[in-house]
Structures are given as C-alpha cells and as structure tokens.
Scaffold this motif. Structure first.
Motif, PDB file in Angstrom:
ATOM      1  N   GLU A 180       0.833  -1.208   0.000  1.00  0.00           N
ATOM      2  CA  GLU A 180       0.000   0.000   0.000  1.00  0.00           C
ATOM      3  C   GLU A 180       0.865   1.254   0.000  1.00  0.00           C
ATOM      4  OE1 GLU A 180      -2.840  -0.033   3.134  1.00  0.00           O
ATOM      5  OE2 GLU A 180      -3.762  -1.933   2.517  1.00  0.00           O
ATOM      6  N   GLU A 181       1.907   1.270   0.837  1.00  0.00           N
ATOM      7  CA  GLU A 181       2.792   2.435   0.894  1.00  0.00           C
ATOM      8  C   GLU A 181       3.553   2.605  -0.420  1.00  0.00           C
ATOM      9  OE1 GLU A 181       3.231   4.771   3.267  1.00  0.00           O
ATOM     10  OE2 GLU A 181       1.466   3.865   4.226  1.00  0.00           O
ATOM     11  N   LEU A 182       4.050   1.485  -0.965  1.00  0.00           N
ATOM     12  CA  LEU A 182       4.798   1.557  -2.216  1.00  0.00           C
ATOM     13  C   LEU A 182       3.891   1.992  -3.365  1.00  0.00           C
ATOM     14  CD1 LEU A 182       7.403   1.117  -3.786  1.00  0.00           C
ATOM     15  CD2 LEU A 182       6.785  -1.309  -4.010  1.00  0.00           C
ATOM     16  N   THR A 183       2.669   1.487  -3.371  1.00  0.00           N
ATOM     17  CA  THR A 183       1.730   1.876  -4.422  1.00  0.00           C
ATOM     18  C   THR A 183       1.453   3.367  -4.386  1.00  0.00           C
ATOM     19  OG1 THR A 183       0.693  -0.319  -4.401  1.00  0.00           O
ATOM     20  CG2 THR A 183      -0.596   1.482  -5.331  1.00  0.00           C
ATOM     21  N   ARG A 187       2.196   5.909  -7.454  1.00  0.00           N
ATOM     22  CA  ARG A 187       1.138   6.749  -8.032  1.00  0.00           C
ATOM     23  C   ARG A 187       1.548   8.227  -8.005  1.00  0.00           C
ATOM     24  NH1 ARG A 187      -2.966   4.433  -4.603  1.00  0.00           N
ATOM     25  NH2 ARG A 187      -3.855   2.554  -5.519  1.00  0.00           N
ATOM     26  N   ALA A 188       2.192   8.648  -6.922  1.00  0.00           N
ATOM     27  CA  ALA A 188       2.583  10.042  -6.788  1.00  0.00           C
ATOM     28  C   ALA A 188       3.624  10.465  -7.820  1.00  0.00           C
ATOM     29  CB  ALA A 188       3.116  10.295  -5.378  1.00  0.00           C
ATOM     30  N   HIS A 189       4.337   9.475  -8.371  1.00  0.00           N
ATOM     31  CA  HIS A 189       5.374   9.776  -9.363  1.00  0.00           C
ATOM     32  C   HIS A 189       5.098   9.049 -10.680  1.00  0.00           C
ATOM     33  CE1 HIS A 189       7.267  10.397  -5.388  1.00  0.00           C
ATOM     34  NE2 HIS A 189       7.907  11.394  -5.988  1.00  0.00           N
ATOM     35  N   GLY A 190       3.826   8.800 -10.966  1.00  0.00           N
ATOM     36  CA  GLY A 190       3.457   8.004 -12.128  1.00  0.00           C
ATOM     37  C   GLY A 190       3.958   8.547 -13.447  1.00  0.00           C
ATOM     38  N   LEU A 206       6.081  -4.285  -6.487  1.00  0.00           N
ATOM     39  CA  LEU A 206       7.454  -4.600  -6.109  1.00  0.00           C
ATOM     40  C   LEU A 206       8.357  -4.811  -7.316  1.00  0.00           C
ATOM     41  CD1 LEU A 206       5.881  -5.244  -3.398  1.00  0.00           C
ATOM     42  CD2 LEU A 206       7.717  -6.869  -2.938  1.00  0.00           C
ATOM     43  N   ARG A 207       7.772  -5.176  -8.458  1.00  0.00           N
ATOM     44  CA  ARG A 207       8.586  -5.429  -9.641  1.00  0.00           C
ATOM     45  C   ARG A 207       9.223  -4.153 -10.168  1.00  0.00           C
ATOM     46  NH1 ARG A 207      10.813  -9.535  -9.738  1.00  0.00           N
ATOM     47  NH2 ARG A 207      11.140  -9.458 -11.984  1.00  0.00           N
ATOM     48  N   ALA A 208       8.743  -3.000  -9.698  1.00  0.00           N
ATOM     49  CA  ALA A 208       9.349  -1.736 -10.126  1.00  0.00           C
ATOM     50  C   ALA A 208      10.823  -1.672  -9.749  1.00  0.00           C
ATOM     51  CB  ALA A 208       8.589  -0.559  -9.527  1.00  0.00           C
ATOM     52  N   PHE A 209      11.226  -2.394  -8.688  1.00  0.00           N
ATOM     53  CA  PHE A 209      12.630  -2.403  -8.290  1.00  0.00           C
ATOM     54  C   PHE A 209      13.518  -3.037  -9.358  1.00  0.00           C
ATOM     55  CE2 PHE A 209      10.887  -1.958  -3.927  1.00  0.00           C
ATOM     56  CZ  PHE A 209      11.651  -0.874  -3.507  1.00  0.00           C
ATOM     57  N   ASP A 210      12.966  -3.878 -10.212  1.00  0.00           N
ATOM     58  CA  ASP A 210      13.751  -4.570 -11.234  1.00  0.00           C
ATOM     59  C   ASP A 210      13.854  -3.784 -12.537  1.00  0.00           C
ATOM     60  OD1 ASP A 210      14.349  -6.715  -9.666  1.00  0.00           O
ATOM     61  OD2 ASP A 210      12.740  -7.988 -10.420  1.00  0.00           O
ATOM     62  N   SER A 211      13.158  -2.672 -12.637  1.00  0.00           N
ATOM     63  CA  SER A 211      13.106  -1.930 -13.898  1.00  0.00           C
ATOM     64  C   SER A 211      14.464  -1.316 -14.237  1.00  0.00           C
ATOM     65  CB  SER A 211      12.044  -0.831 -13.822  1.00  0.00           C
ATOM     66  OG  SER A 211      12.052  -0.053 -15.008  1.00  0.00           O
ATOM     67  N   ASP A 212      14.814  -1.348 -15.534  1.00  0.00           N
ATOM     68  CA  ASP A 212      16.039  -0.677 -15.979  1.00  0.00           C
ATOM     69  C   ASP A 212      15.736   0.669 -16.633  1.00  0.00           C
ATOM     70  OD1 ASP A 212      14.868  -1.521 -18.306  1.00  0.00           O
ATOM     71  OD2 ASP A 212      16.504  -2.831 -18.946  1.00  0.00           O
ATOM     72  N   HIS A 213      14.481   1.119 -16.514  1.00  0.00           N
ATOM     73  CA  HIS A 213      14.064   2.419 -17.047  1.00  0.00           C
ATOM     74  C   HIS A 213      14.616   3.524 -16.141  1.00  0.00           C
ATOM     75  CE1 HIS A 213      10.994   5.722 -17.424  1.00  0.00           C
ATOM     76  NE2 HIS A 213      11.239   5.501 -18.706  1.00  0.00           N
ATOM     77  N   ALA A 214      15.277   4.520 -16.734  1.00  0.00           N
ATOM     78  CA  ALA A 214      15.975   5.537 -15.948  1.00  0.00           C
ATOM     79  C   ALA A 214      15.039   6.295 -15.014  1.00  0.00           C
ATOM     80  CB  ALA A 214      16.688   6.515 -16.886  1.00  0.00           C
ATOM     81  N   GLY A 215      13.891   6.729 -15.519  1.00  0.00           N
ATOM     82  CA  GLY A 215      12.954   7.466 -14.681  1.00  0.00           C
ATOM     83  C   GLY A 215      12.435   6.630 -13.536  1.00  0.00           C
ATOM     84  N   THR A 216      12.130   5.348 -13.828  1.00  0.00           N
ATOM     85  CA  THR A 216      11.645   4.450 -12.776  1.00  0.00           C
ATOM     86  C   THR A 216      12.711   4.250 -11.704  1.00  0.00           C
ATOM     87  OG1 THR A 216      10.224   3.307 -14.368  1.00  0.00           O
ATOM     88  CG2 THR A 216      10.709   2.163 -12.301  1.00  0.00           C
ATOM     89  N   GLN A 217      13.950   4.102 -12.114  1.00  0.00           N
ATOM     90  CA  GLN A 217      15.031   3.908 -11.150  1.00  0.00           C
ATOM     91  C   GLN A 217      15.182   5.124 -10.235  1.00  0.00           C
ATOM     92  OE1 GLN A 217      18.393   2.931 -13.673  1.00  0.00           O
ATOM     93  NE2 GLN A 217      17.976   0.738 -13.556  1.00  0.00           N
ATOM     94  N   SER A 222      14.018   6.676  -3.994  1.00  0.00           N
ATOM     95  CA  SER A 222      13.426   7.290  -2.799  1.00  0.00           C
ATOM     96  C   SER A 222      12.203   6.527  -2.295  1.00  0.00           C
ATOM     97  CB  SER A 222      13.023   8.734  -3.102  1.00  0.00           C
ATOM     98  OG  SER A 222      12.070   8.786  -4.160  1.00  0.00           O
ATOM     99  N   ALA A 223      11.993   5.327  -2.805  1.00  0.00           N
ATOM    100  CA  ALA A 223      10.819   4.537  -2.420  1.00  0.00           C
ATOM    101  C   ALA A 223      10.980   3.981  -1.005  1.00  0.00           C
ATOM    102  CB  ALA A 223      10.621   3.391  -3.404  1.00  0.00           C
ATOM    103  N   PRO A 224       9.877   3.757  -0.305  1.00  0.00           N
ATOM    104  CA  PRO A 224       9.962   3.081   0.998  1.00  0.00           C
ATOM    105  C   PRO A 224      10.500   1.666   0.810  1.00  0.00           C
ATOM    106  CG  PRO A 224       7.685   3.219   0.255  1.00  0.00           C
ATOM    107  CD  PRO A 224       8.480   4.052  -0.692  1.00  0.00           C
TER     108      PRO A 224
END
Length: 416
Positions: A180-183, A187-190, A206-217, A222-224
């Motif tokens: 919930e916190e990560l979501t 969303r705040a940085h969608g 949680l799979r966002a941690f595996d992304s190699d996209h620069a913006g996502t990284q 700063s994610a919890p």
C-alpha cells in the motif's frame, strides 16, 4: 522450388556433442553436492495444467502474464510448458503423499523449462536449470543450508566473480501493508515511470525495483523499503539466517531492494550473480515460500528452494575441457570377418571396455587412421586368416585368437 532450410526455433539452441560434456559435468557436480546432503532426484512432466502456475507462481507476474507457452489439449484443457520448477515439485509433493514422510523432504532436479521472453546471451526460450527444494521445515537453518549448497555448486563448477545478495520479504501480511505504501509512492510519481511499471502498479508494485528504465530507477531510489515493515519475528528469522551464513563463512550483501519475479516467496530471498555476465548477471537464486503448499490445496507447510541456470553457470565458468571418452579397443576388420569382429566388439563392451569398430567401410589403412584419431589403446585387426592385436602405446603387435582379445586387453590395462 527447393524446400526452405529448417532451423531450430528462434530463442532455442541445440546441445551439440561438443557441448554435452560440460553439461554432464554440471549434473555430476549437482549430484555430488546435493545428494550427500540428503536431497533426492525428482523430475516432473514437461507440461502441467495452466492453473498450477496461475495459482502458484502468481497471476500478476510477468511469467504468467507474458512468458508462458500455453496450449489447449485434445480434451480442451489448458496446459502449459513448465516455466519454473518449484510449483511442479510442490504439486508432486502433495500428489504423492510426501507430506506424510519425515520432514523436511529434500528434493533436487535438473530439467528443461520454457519462457517466451527476449533471447539474450545465456538466456533462451528453452533453458535448463538445476534446482533444490526443502519442503516441510521453517527453521532458518534450511534457508542457510540451501544458500551454502548453491554456493558450493557454483564453486565446484568454478563460476567466476560470484557475489551473493540476500533480503527478507517478510510475511504476506507485512508485505500487504508495504505494498500500500509503495503503491502510493508510485502513483505520486506516475509520470516518471515506464509504461510497463505504470500499468502494473496495482498488480505487482514490487517489480518496479527490477526496472532498468531511468525514470523508474530515480523514483525507486526514494521509495519506501520493505525491511521497515517486516515483523519482529521476520527480523529474528532473517538475523538467524545471516548468523548461520556467517558461521559457514559465506560472504553476502544485504540488498533491501532485492525482489524475486514470483509471487510465492516469503521471508528469505537470495540471488547469486557473476561479474562475468555483464548486466544480466544472475546465475541462480531462490528463497522461502511458506504459503505455496497451501495455495496449491495442501496443508500450511513451509518450504524453501533455489534454481540455477545451466547455460548461465557455464558461461560464467568459462571453458572447462572435459576428457574425451576412453577407447580401450578399436576393432578393425576385413569384409569377410564382419561377424567375428562384431562378436569381439560386443564381448569387449559387456566386459566394461570402451570399444568401437569401423562402421564406414574404410580400408585397413583408413581404419588404422580412425583408431589413431580416437586415441585407441589397442587395435584388433580381424580378418579371414585370424586376428592381430596391437598395443598402440608400446608399438607391439601379436597374433591372438579372436576369443582371447578382450582378456588380453583387460590384462594389459591392469599392467599399465
């Protein structure tokens, strides 16, 4: 019009004879590491009911959503080529009553798996893995034992530049609060996330941690972190796993961003990487899956395991020359002595010798050359007028009865 040239499907590879020796060495090493530790070999079918993976692996995972090879059989049942090994092993554990045996049940496998993903170096759509599972015990020593065994396997195969990362995912309950916190954070940085991550915020954040996209990284920096949400009991479990790894002298790095691509993991997760492989550096990993047995219809049962890619391990290990098969005896023959030569060949093999005979219709001179290419220790020349046996190392030759060839070779091996 000539027929089109047939090739292996894209993203697959043939295992040629010159490649097979290295793979045999992996199997031999896996058996030597795992079986003395109590792990018994198991193999499951190449395809399973699709429901096994949608329930066990997780409907929101990339594997289920994008990568499975699924088809309908003649009974209109949905079947899937297995994309991973743990869910099938757990299914077999339940189906065959292994939950009634003394626990934990320790199992290992070496099998082919299938995922429809982009082919890369060492990653194919049909690939091979060696894996180990310990089902039925929640003790942190199970987690540590499995990590140590995988490290021993990688060491025995001389995989280079190995590093171990570990983390704890906690329980599903603590992970639900964290999600919930990560979501909310995502969303705040969608607007800075990749399209793929943005589309799956609700399904699998949680799979966002595996992304190699620069913006996502940048967003994930700063994610919890999950470690701030796990329970005291989960922290104690993870602390004991680390203490056991310390006691075993296994170096590791705690990586709070480490996640796995399968939904069934709980508590301890780990991954071994090799600096030899570049960006796609993982060679093997796994973790604890305490809820999987229950998800598949069994009683609440803890479990832990790992899988390691054979192609990835071999790439990271580099060239490992394997000895050629020993040819103790090469049987050369003249056309009128074919049957006698075949008798000698058969007797030699039954006696445990490495034996070959010419099957290409070569001349006597050609057969001698072939024996030399094979490195044959002895060459028997079988003709209509008798048989001669040559010791290629000593350079000596003697006339012998065909029925005595095998005994002479065996005696010569003992004297060598």
């Amino acid at each position: 019009m000539s027929a089109a040239k047939l090739q292996a499907p894209r993203g697959t590879q043939d295992v040629l004879p010159e490649d097979a020796a290295a793979r045999t060495a992996v199997e031999r090493a896996a058996r030597a590491v795992l079986e003395p530790a109590g792990y018994r070999r198991i193999e499951t079918p190449t395809f399973e009911q699709t429901e096994l993976f949608s329930r066990g692996v997780g409907a929101s995972t990339d594997i289920v959503q994008k990568e499975m090879f699924t088809f309908r059989d003649q009974g209109d049942r949905s079947m899937t080529l297995r994309p991973e090994g743990t869910a099938p092993v757990v299914r077999a554990y339940l189906e065959h009553g292994m939950h009634k045996e003394p626990q934990p049940v320790r199992l290992w496998y070496l099998s082919s798996f299938f995922r429809q993903e982009k082919p890369q170096k060492g990653r194919f759509r049909q690939f091979w893995q060696v894996g180990a599972e310990a089902i039925g015990a929640a003790d942190p020593a199970v987690d540590a034992e499995l990590v140590v065994l995988l490290r021993e396997l990688l060491e025995s195969l001389e995989v280079r530049q190995v590093q171990l990362r570990i983390n704890s995912l906690g329980t599903p309950e603590s992970r639900a609060v964290y999600r919930e916190e990560l979501t909310r954070h995502l969303r705040a940085h969608g607007d800075r996330l990749s399209d793929d991550v943005r589309s799956r915020i609700e399904l699998n954040p949680l799979r966002a941690f595996d992304s190699d996209h620069a913006g996502t990284q940048e967003v994930m920096a700063s994610a919890p972190l999950l470690q701030d949400f796990v329970s005291d009991e989960d922290r104690d479990h993870f602390a004991e796993v680390r203490a056991l790894l310390d006691a075993a002298g296994v170096p590791y790095e705690i990586d709070p961003t480490l996640v796995r691509g399968l939904d069934y993991y709980t508590r301890t997760i780990f991954e071994f990487t090799s600096g030899e492989l570049g960006a796609q550096s993982a060679v093997g990993g796994g973790g604890r899956y305490d809820g999987l047995v229950e998800q598949l219809g069994g009683p609440a049962t803890p479990g832990c395991g790992w899988a390691a890619g054979i192609e990835r391990m071999l790439l990271a290990a580099g060239a490992r020359p394997e000895p050629e098969p020993v040819v103790d005896l090469f049987v050369a023959w003249e056309p009128e002595a074919r049957r006698t030569a075949f008798e000698v060949l058969t007797e030699a093999r039954r006696a445990g010798l490495g034996a070959q005979m010419d099957l290409a219709g070569r001349s006597r001179k050609g057969q001698v050359k072939q024996a030399a290419r094979l490195g044959a220790r002895y060459v028997a020349f079988v003709g209509a007028d008798g048989c001669a046996l040559q010791d290629t190392e000593a350079g000596e030759q003697e006339d012998v009865d065909p029925a005595a060839v095998v005994a002479r070779v065996i005696n010569g091996r003992h004297l060598a």
